[in-house]
Design an enzyme around this catalytic site. Sequence first.
Site, PDB file in Angstrom:
ATOM      1  N   CYS A   1       8.853   2.662   0.709  1.00  0.00           N
ATOM      2  CA  CYS A   1       9.891   2.869  -0.288  1.00  0.00           C
ATOM      3  C   CYS A   1       9.318   3.751  -1.389  1.00  0.00           C
ATOM      4  O   CYS A   1       8.167   3.605  -1.764  1.00  0.00           O
ATOM      5  CB  CYS A   1      10.306   1.536  -0.916  1.00  0.00           C
ATOM      6  SG  CYS A   1      10.756   0.312   0.305  1.00  0.00           S
TER       7      CYS A   1
ATOM      8  N   HIS B   1       4.540  -1.378   2.236  1.00  0.00           N
ATOM      9  CA  HIS B   1       5.459  -1.541   1.109  1.00  0.00           C
ATOM     10  C   HIS B   1       4.938  -0.713  -0.044  1.00  0.00           C
ATOM     11  O   HIS B   1       3.759  -0.728  -0.340  1.00  0.00           O
ATOM     12  CB  HIS B   1       5.537  -3.004   0.684  1.00  0.00           C
ATOM     13  CG  HIS B   1       6.227  -3.859   1.688  1.00  0.00           C
ATOM     14  ND1 HIS B   1       7.562  -3.742   1.963  1.00  0.00           N
ATOM     15  CD2 HIS B   1       5.761  -4.840   2.494  1.00  0.00           C
ATOM     16  CE1 HIS B   1       7.895  -4.607   2.899  1.00  0.00           C
ATOM     17  NE2 HIS B   1       6.822  -5.286   3.239  1.00  0.00           N
TER      18      HIS B   1
END
Lengths: 535, 368
Positions: free
Chosen positions: B182, B140
């Site tokens: 991301c 992440h």
Amino acid sequence: MKCISVSALFLSCSLCCQLLVPLILSLCLSLSPSERRQGQHAALAIAAVVIIVGVPLWWRTTETYRAWLPVTQINELAKLQLQLSVDVEVVFARGTLTPEQQKKVPLTQTQDEEHMVDGEDLLMVVEVYIGQRRTAMLRIGAQMRVGRTLKQLLAHLEPRIQQVLQVMSFSHSDITAALSDRVRPSPGNKESLADSMRAFKSSPGYEITFSLLNPDPKSHRLHWDIESAVQNYIQPLLTKLAPVANFSIDSQILYYAMLGVNPRYDSSLSAYTLSADSLAHVINPVEARLGSNAASSNPVLNFLLYVPDAHHSPLYIHDHKKQKVHSNAFHSPRWGGIMVYNVNDFYGPDPVFPMDINISMAKVMGVFLAQLRLLLGVQSSATPPGFVVASCGSAGLADWELDRLMWSRTVENVATATTTITSLAQLLDQIGNIVINDNIAQQVSSTVTSLQLAVAELEAGNLGFALQYSKEAILASERAFFDPSLLHLLYFPDDQKFAIYIPLFLPMCVPILLSLLKMLSEARQRRKEKQAKRD
Amino acid sequence: RVTRKRSVDKAGQFFGSGHTNNWAVTCTSQFWFNYRHVANTLSVYRSVKRLGIPDSHIVLMLADDMACNHRNPKPATVFSHKNMELNVYGDDVEVDYRGYEVTVENFLRVLTGRLPPSTPRSKRLLSDDRSNILIYLTGHGGNGFLKFQDSEEISNVELADAFEQMWQKRRYNELLFIIDTCQGASMYERFYSPNLMALASSQVGEDSLSHQPDLAIGVHLMDRYTFYLLEFLEDIHPASTTNMNDLFKVCPKSQCVSTPGHRTDLFLRDPGSVLITDFFGSVRKVEITMETINLTSPVEQVEDKPVDGDLQRETHSYVDQLPVSEIIHQKPKQKDWHPPDGFILGLWTLILLVFFKTYGVKHLKHIF
């Protein structure tokens, strides 16, 4: 973090009870002047304590410990101006010089060389013979035999001697290759690039592993006397190389270890062949199964002896021109070498498997020794035409080759150590948060001392001492650079720093500032009143 | 003339790329719902091994709590495709840093080499100035940071500084950095060292999406970018000549929903001339050994001579055994006296206060 909390605690404790009292008093209008003055004194005292004691205490407890580093000396060393000197003794054979000329030969002649001498196109005649130790014999050209003046003779000799020196000691390309960390080699010099990529970098120690690969134990029972072979053939070389590095040797036998490539059958030779292009893919599957010494971080040189299985014997290696390679071996830069040893000659008329085979270690070690020389950087690029070099003898290393290696290793070590401490100093300068412990400062100082000594010894021409000091410099610089405590984890972006300090100090500073401002405004008011009274 | 030509040919082989060995460092995050990150990393690890890089040259950092997780319906496996075609966990996964060892500190230590001397070889990045390194990070991430183990962060500034330190010490020849998180492009914005090439799965402000859920296992198995990256790598074999420009085209916006990005301005060579196998595989440079040394002295047989028995026999001695009886009957060690803790003091203060409150101060003289 502990330091921050301690100092903040002190500061906030120093005012918690006392601050509220004078603040309230000073804000109260119905105070007697003496009480108001008391309040003002209290506010002043607190402000004084905060500024004189609190702020330095906070600063000292939250700064990172940084020991002093000899930055100016490091920057001086970073210029890396090395002076390499070689002592040369020129001995004239009897009859080449007339007695008068002999008297006039200058005793010493120093030559400062800063550029590479362009190689001349000499005739393909043996003119120089380089011996095993540190001597070389030059043959004066025919035109010089009959009486010429001394000047002409010396002028004729000088370039030749320079050439010999470049082969036997060091040349511009050698030094550039040794400094390949700092100087990218010029694209024109592909040979030296290949050389610099092939040899291992200078390291305090190397591990050498000899492995015997037997893919077919059902057919071959191999016996190799590796211990005595190493003792007799490899150890003399390593003993001679002892000033350069430490070596540790081990050996292993791997069974059922196949090559990763299928050899092709060549009916013209009635043998199996490995083409040069497929050799690159041989190493990887084998490497996964090789053991290595997990205890040290030294570079490992692997030497593999592959005995092909009975169904794929004999196996020959072909070079790019599809010719059989005499040594039947190949090597990979900075990794090691592989030799294929065919045993089908040992089959009698009626072979009974499994066969006992004694491997001839002299032949095997001859190849491995040659590969070892290449991988350690002993062998150099081709000598200029007209030069004949004596074979290196039983130790596998001529004295001048050792010197050559020592020159390039010393220069490489000095350059690497200088780069290391320069970058360390720059890094510590840039990142203000890293803690510099005393042991790091001490390592850096000892590196600087060793480097200065090494440079001085290089100037004087004492190769052995120069190499020793350069090794010490490298060890100390690596220890300083790779110290586990130098991890840059104290990185706080500026907004995070504000976020930590503002909740601690703002509530405390606001009352102090307000009370001081109040006192100032009152003092100004009193002065106005006094002036009004006078008027 | 003949010698010179041959050496040019030899050098021609080297001139394609200046590296002699390859390394790969991979990384990921933990917890069951991050199954896909582990599957990503293991798939890349597998491809890299298939193309030739040995385990000794791969530093695999994995939280490694997927295969034996209680929630895994197929224990000891990690799948990367919803038809359970490929178990990427397999039999020969060699994880170098697992579980709690996967921290930002350890990652930076591996990169910069500042490991304690007791660290074994398999946990070190022993690269030199001729090594090509592939670094694959997944997990992440956000604008300028990447989460490690869902509790720590590594920022792009720290990463750029780590690469600069690697460059200063010449710990790499060329470095390929791939990140699948991301807003991954923010991680390579701050790089400033030479010879770095970077690929990211999404630009700043975009999210990287996962590929497909598996209803039997219950989680998403893989991320889109890595899925298409692996499809691309499946076509590469050790001798292939595909170059980096093809890698940049992997996973266009139509397939990936996010826009993959890349950065090549710090790279000295033209990306079109860089082979995929320069980073993902380990194609060794090879030279034929032309010369041999003629060794004529015969090998001396090592005889089992009974020379002065003492010298030959190695004296073995055993360390003294632990004095078990003494340990069993040992008296407890005298501990140093410490002043009473804050809690005890507070408790006694409370008791005294209550006592004096109820009974009045005149009882004080009975105490002292």
